[in-house]
Motif scaffolding. Structure first.
Motif, PDB file in Angstrom:
ATOM      1  N   VAL A   4       0.870  -1.175   0.000  1.00  0.00           N
ATOM      2  CA  VAL A   4       0.000   0.000   0.000  1.00  0.00           C
ATOM      3  C   VAL A   4       0.907   1.225   0.000  1.00  0.00           C
ATOM      4  O   VAL A   4       1.713   1.409   0.923  1.00  0.00           O
ATOM      5  CB  VAL A   4      -0.918   0.010   1.243  1.00  0.00           C
ATOM      6  CG1 VAL A   4      -1.883   1.182   1.177  1.00  0.00           C
ATOM      7  CG2 VAL A   4      -1.682  -1.300   1.364  1.00  0.00           C
ATOM      8  N   TYR A   6       1.784   5.454  -1.900  1.00  0.00           N
ATOM      9  CA  TYR A   6       1.427   6.612  -2.702  1.00  0.00           C
ATOM     10  C   TYR A   6       2.511   6.676  -3.770  1.00  0.00           C
ATOM     11  O   TYR A   6       3.678   6.950  -3.451  1.00  0.00           O
ATOM     12  CB  TYR A   6       1.394   7.867  -1.837  1.00  0.00           C
ATOM     13  CG  TYR A   6       1.040   9.128  -2.593  1.00  0.00           C
ATOM     14  CD1 TYR A   6      -0.112   9.198  -3.365  1.00  0.00           C
ATOM     15  CD2 TYR A   6       1.855  10.250  -2.538  1.00  0.00           C
ATOM     16  CE1 TYR A   6      -0.450  10.340  -4.060  1.00  0.00           C
ATOM     17  CE2 TYR A   6       1.526  11.410  -3.225  1.00  0.00           C
ATOM     18  CZ  TYR A   6       0.379  11.451  -3.980  1.00  0.00           C
ATOM     19  OH  TYR A   6       0.053  12.584  -4.671  1.00  0.00           O
ATOM     20  N   ARG A  29      -1.348  -1.118  -4.222  1.00  0.00           N
ATOM     21  CA  ARG A  29      -2.582  -0.377  -3.976  1.00  0.00           C
ATOM     22  C   ARG A  29      -2.230   1.073  -3.683  1.00  0.00           C
ATOM     23  O   ARG A  29      -1.446   1.355  -2.788  1.00  0.00           O
ATOM     24  CB  ARG A  29      -3.297  -1.010  -2.788  1.00  0.00           C
ATOM     25  CG  ARG A  29      -4.590  -0.334  -2.427  1.00  0.00           C
ATOM     26  CD  ARG A  29      -5.363  -1.265  -1.526  1.00  0.00           C
ATOM     27  NE  ARG A  29      -6.288  -0.562  -0.688  1.00  0.00           N
ATOM     28  CZ  ARG A  29      -6.887  -1.103   0.354  1.00  0.00           C
ATOM     29  NH1 ARG A  29      -6.643  -2.359   0.677  1.00  0.00           N
ATOM     30  NH2 ARG A  29      -7.732  -0.415   1.069  1.00  0.00           N
ATOM     31  N   ASP A  30      -2.807   1.969  -4.446  1.00  0.00           N
ATOM     32  CA  ASP A  30      -2.587   3.409  -4.278  1.00  0.00           C
ATOM     33  C   ASP A  30      -3.434   3.907  -3.100  1.00  0.00           C
ATOM     34  O   ASP A  30      -4.660   3.884  -3.153  1.00  0.00           O
ATOM     35  CB  ASP A  30      -2.975   4.136  -5.567  1.00  0.00           C
ATOM     36  CG  ASP A  30      -2.700   5.628  -5.536  1.00  0.00           C
ATOM     37  OD1 ASP A  30      -2.747   6.249  -4.453  1.00  0.00           O
ATOM     38  OD2 ASP A  30      -2.454   6.190  -6.621  1.00  0.00           O
ATOM     39  N   LYS A  32      -4.054   6.771  -1.998  1.00  0.00           N
ATOM     40  CA  LYS A  32      -4.883   7.961  -2.222  1.00  0.00           C
ATOM     41  C   LYS A  32      -6.169   7.592  -2.978  1.00  0.00           C
ATOM     42  O   LYS A  32      -7.240   8.094  -2.685  1.00  0.00           O
ATOM     43  CB  LYS A  32      -4.085   9.016  -2.985  1.00  0.00           C
ATOM     44  CG  LYS A  32      -4.780  10.352  -3.059  1.00  0.00           C
ATOM     45  CD  LYS A  32      -3.853  11.412  -3.623  1.00  0.00           C
ATOM     46  CE  LYS A  32      -4.597  12.670  -3.939  1.00  0.00           C
ATOM     47  NZ  LYS A  32      -4.473  13.696  -2.943  1.00  0.00           N
ATOM     48  N   GLU A  33      -6.026   6.697  -3.947  1.00  0.00           N
ATOM     49  CA  GLU A  33      -7.168   6.290  -4.772  1.00  0.00           C
ATOM     50  C   GLU A  33      -8.044   5.240  -4.081  1.00  0.00           C
ATOM     51  O   GLU A  33      -9.245   5.189  -4.300  1.00  0.00           O
ATOM     52  CB  GLU A  33      -6.669   5.719  -6.110  1.00  0.00           C
ATOM     53  CG  GLU A  33      -5.831   6.690  -6.939  1.00  0.00           C
ATOM     54  CD  GLU A  33      -6.595   7.933  -7.351  1.00  0.00           C
ATOM     55  OE1 GLU A  33      -7.772   7.798  -7.746  1.00  0.00           O
ATOM     56  OE2 GLU A  33      -6.023   9.029  -7.274  1.00  0.00           O
ATOM     57  N   ASP A  34      -7.423   4.369  -3.311  1.00  0.00           N
ATOM     58  CA  ASP A  34      -8.126   3.259  -2.668  1.00  0.00           C
ATOM     59  C   ASP A  34      -7.679   3.194  -1.206  1.00  0.00           C
ATOM     60  O   ASP A  34      -6.903   2.335  -0.820  1.00  0.00           O
ATOM     61  CB  ASP A  34      -7.787   1.961  -3.421  1.00  0.00           C
ATOM     62  CG  ASP A  34      -8.564   0.754  -2.900  1.00  0.00           C
ATOM     63  OD1 ASP A  34      -9.482   0.939  -2.073  1.00  0.00           O
ATOM     64  OD2 ASP A  34      -8.232  -0.366  -3.309  1.00  0.00           O
ATOM     65  N   ARG A  35      -8.181   4.138  -0.433  1.00  0.00           N
ATOM     66  CA  ARG A  35      -7.697   4.263   0.950  1.00  0.00           C
ATOM     67  C   ARG A  35      -8.132   3.065   1.802  1.00  0.00           C
ATOM     68  O   ARG A  35      -9.181   2.470   1.561  1.00  0.00           O
ATOM     69  CB  ARG A  35      -8.154   5.572   1.562  1.00  0.00           C
ATOM     70  CG  ARG A  35      -9.629   5.655   1.838  1.00  0.00           C
ATOM     71  CD  ARG A  35      -9.974   7.013   2.470  1.00  0.00           C
ATOM     72  NE  ARG A  35     -11.371   7.045   2.824  1.00  0.00           N
ATOM     73  CZ  ARG A  35     -12.319   7.613   2.101  1.00  0.00           C
ATOM     74  NH1 ARG A  35     -12.012   8.210   0.971  1.00  0.00           N
ATOM     75  NH2 ARG A  35     -13.577   7.588   2.497  1.00  0.00           N
ATOM     76  N   THR A  37      -9.712   0.864   4.697  1.00  0.00           N
ATOM     77  CA  THR A  37     -10.916   1.004   5.500  1.00  0.00           C
ATOM     78  C   THR A  37     -10.536   0.983   6.977  1.00  0.00           C
ATOM     79  O   THR A  37      -9.432   0.563   7.345  1.00  0.00           O
ATOM     80  CB  THR A  37     -11.890  -0.154   5.233  1.00  0.00           C
ATOM     81  OG1 THR A  37     -11.275  -1.365   5.688  1.00  0.00           O
ATOM     82  CG2 THR A  37     -12.259  -0.256   3.763  1.00  0.00           C
ATOM     83  N   GLU A  40      -9.640  -2.575   7.929  1.00  0.00           N
ATOM     84  CA  GLU A  40      -8.296  -2.966   7.486  1.00  0.00           C
ATOM     85  C   GLU A  40      -7.243  -2.355   8.395  1.00  0.00           C
ATOM     86  O   GLU A  40      -6.299  -3.026   8.820  1.00  0.00           O
ATOM     87  CB  GLU A  40      -8.038  -2.491   6.047  1.00  0.00           C
ATOM     88  CG  GLU A  40      -8.741  -3.292   4.995  1.00  0.00           C
ATOM     89  CD  GLU A  40      -8.549  -2.714   3.607  1.00  0.00           C
ATOM     90  OE1 GLU A  40      -8.314  -3.514   2.687  1.00  0.00           O
ATOM     91  OE2 GLU A  40      -8.645  -1.483   3.431  1.00  0.00           O
ATOM     92  N   GLY A  88      -6.422   8.657   2.891  1.00  0.00           N
ATOM     93  CA  GLY A  88      -5.190   7.889   2.770  1.00  0.00           C
ATOM     94  C   GLY A  88      -3.939   8.706   3.023  1.00  0.00           C
ATOM     95  O   GLY A  88      -2.908   8.159   3.413  1.00  0.00           O
TER      96      GLY A  88
END
Length: 117
Positions: A4, A6, A29-30, A32-35, A37, A40, A88
């Motif tokens: 995960v 940026y 996993r970006d 900023k785009e897919d922060r 939860t 998680e 994120g």
């Protein structure tokens, strides 16, 4: 492994390069785009064994703008996790999630010990 990050972050770029050089497979996993939860973040926090403050990007603009240095001590763990899940960019990165551990931030020596043993 889940990486995960940026993508524009130089520390994340170094960590990604390190993973690739050591031939680790990972999904990216970006942040900023897919922060992440709240669920998680809670799981990663529990698996990491780290202090929750280590999950905050304390050098980030949002952290400073929201004056979180002063606010965090008065917040509960649940409130802090909920706050982290809102953006994120509040989260320290990169985060590497493996089957048995969670690494937060990139310190090459720490990653070598954890992953190369």
């Amino acid at each position: 492994m889940l990486f995960v990050c940026y993508p524009k972050c130089t520390t994340c770029q170094k960590a990604r390069k390190w993973l690739e050089e050591h031939k680790f497979g990972f999904s990216l996993r970006d942040i900023k785009e897919d922060r992440p939860t709240e669920a998680e973040l809670r799981l990663w926090y529990e698996q990491s064994g780290l202090n929750l403050k280590r999950f905050f990007n304390t050098s980030g603009m949002l952290y400073r703008q929201q004056k979180l240095k002063d606010k965090l001590p008065a917040m509960t763990e649940d409130e802090q996790l909920a706050l982290l899940a809102t953006d994120g960019m509040l989260v320290k990165r990169p985060i590497l999630v493996t089957e048995d551990r969670v690494l937060v931030g990139f310190k090459e020596k720490e990653w070598e010990e954890a992953l190369l043993g």
